[in-house]
Design a protein around this motif. Sequence first.
Motif, PDB file in Angstrom:
ATOM      1  N   ALA A  31      65.830 107.195  37.925  1.00  7.96           N
ATOM      2  CA  ALA A  31      65.949 106.240  36.826  1.00  7.96           C
ATOM      3  C   ALA A  31      66.911 106.752  35.761  1.00  7.96           C
ATOM      4  CB  ALA A  31      64.577 105.964  36.211  1.00  7.96           C
ATOM      5  N   ARG A 204      60.029 104.329  33.709  1.00  9.74           N
ATOM      6  CA  ARG A 204      60.989 103.292  34.120  1.00  9.74           C
ATOM      7  C   ARG A 204      61.087 103.198  35.641  1.00  9.74           C
ATOM      8  NH1 ARG A 204      66.496 102.861  30.530  1.00  9.74           N
ATOM      9  NH2 ARG A 204      65.550 102.251  28.549  1.00  9.74           N
ATOM     10  N   HIS A 205      60.948 104.346  36.298  1.00 15.41           N
ATOM     11  CA  HIS A 205      61.112 104.347  37.756  1.00 15.41           C
ATOM     12  C   HIS A 205      60.055 103.501  38.445  1.00 15.41           C
ATOM     13  CE1 HIS A 205      61.280 105.910  41.903  1.00 15.41           C
ATOM     14  NE2 HIS A 205      62.544 106.132  41.632  1.00 15.41           N
ATOM     15  N   LEU A 208      61.659 100.280  38.970  1.00 13.08           N
ATOM     16  CA  LEU A 208      63.067 100.317  39.364  1.00 13.08           C
ATOM     17  C   LEU A 208      63.263  99.761  40.772  1.00 13.08           C
ATOM     18  CD1 LEU A 208      65.855 101.457  38.336  1.00 13.08           C
ATOM     19  CD2 LEU A 208      65.352 103.476  39.725  1.00 13.08           C
ATOM     20  N   ARG A 211      65.386 101.307  44.966  1.00 18.73           N
ATOM     21  CA  ARG A 211      65.289 102.733  44.684  1.00 18.73           C
ATOM     22  C   ARG A 211      65.185 103.514  45.980  1.00 18.73           C
ATOM     23  NH1 ARG A 211      59.249 103.139  41.972  1.00 18.73           N
ATOM     24  NH2 ARG A 211      58.028 102.615  43.807  1.00 18.73           N
TER      25      ARG A 211
END
Length: 215
Positions: A31, A204-205, A208, A211
């Motif tokens: 991220a 945030r990941h 995401l 990914r």
Amino acid sequence: MTTNRDILTLAQWLSPAFPVGAFAYSHGLEAAVRAGWVASGDDLAAWLADVIAHGSGRNDCILLRAGYEAEGPEALAEVNAIAKATAASGERQLEQVLQGAAFCKTTGAIWGAQGAEYLYPVAVGAAAAELRIDVTLTAAMYLHAVTSNLIAAAQRLMPLGQTEGQAVLFALAPLCEEVAQATAALGCDDLQSTAFLSDIAAMRHETLQPRIFRS
């Protein structure tokens, strides 16, 4: 006293070949690269230095030491509960839960370590205590292995050559040793993180898309 066998045991536990699935996790780095916070080798070195000295790296050393010093399953369970509670995000917790379970399964099968499953740093500390391996050496090599894995993740996420990646690892090795030593007098009450962007990146990941990594 540290022996060559102790060093080789730690090298095996913390090798990329040890089946904990470390290659699947970026610890929020994916991220951070996507957001443009980490875009070069210098950025990566600064990012990882903050993680090691002020974030999850320092906390992992404290938890590893607490797992090492815990006497009995109840004390270990308490340390493990603290480790779960202080994870910065759901994915960070999942990362440590799954790696810890895999570590415990393999060390139990080969070294006969205790069967309970603990989060990764707690598990490494507990296993080192069972084999009476020096805890500071264990913490330093653990940090070095985590740093190496994150550099390998960065090489899949950004233009970072093998030589530059190894230069970053070489530069951070003394910090790994320094933090391992500096946490000797610390306990679970000293857990904290001021590596705020790293923690935000981990959060945030979780949303995401697309990914590559699980964290």
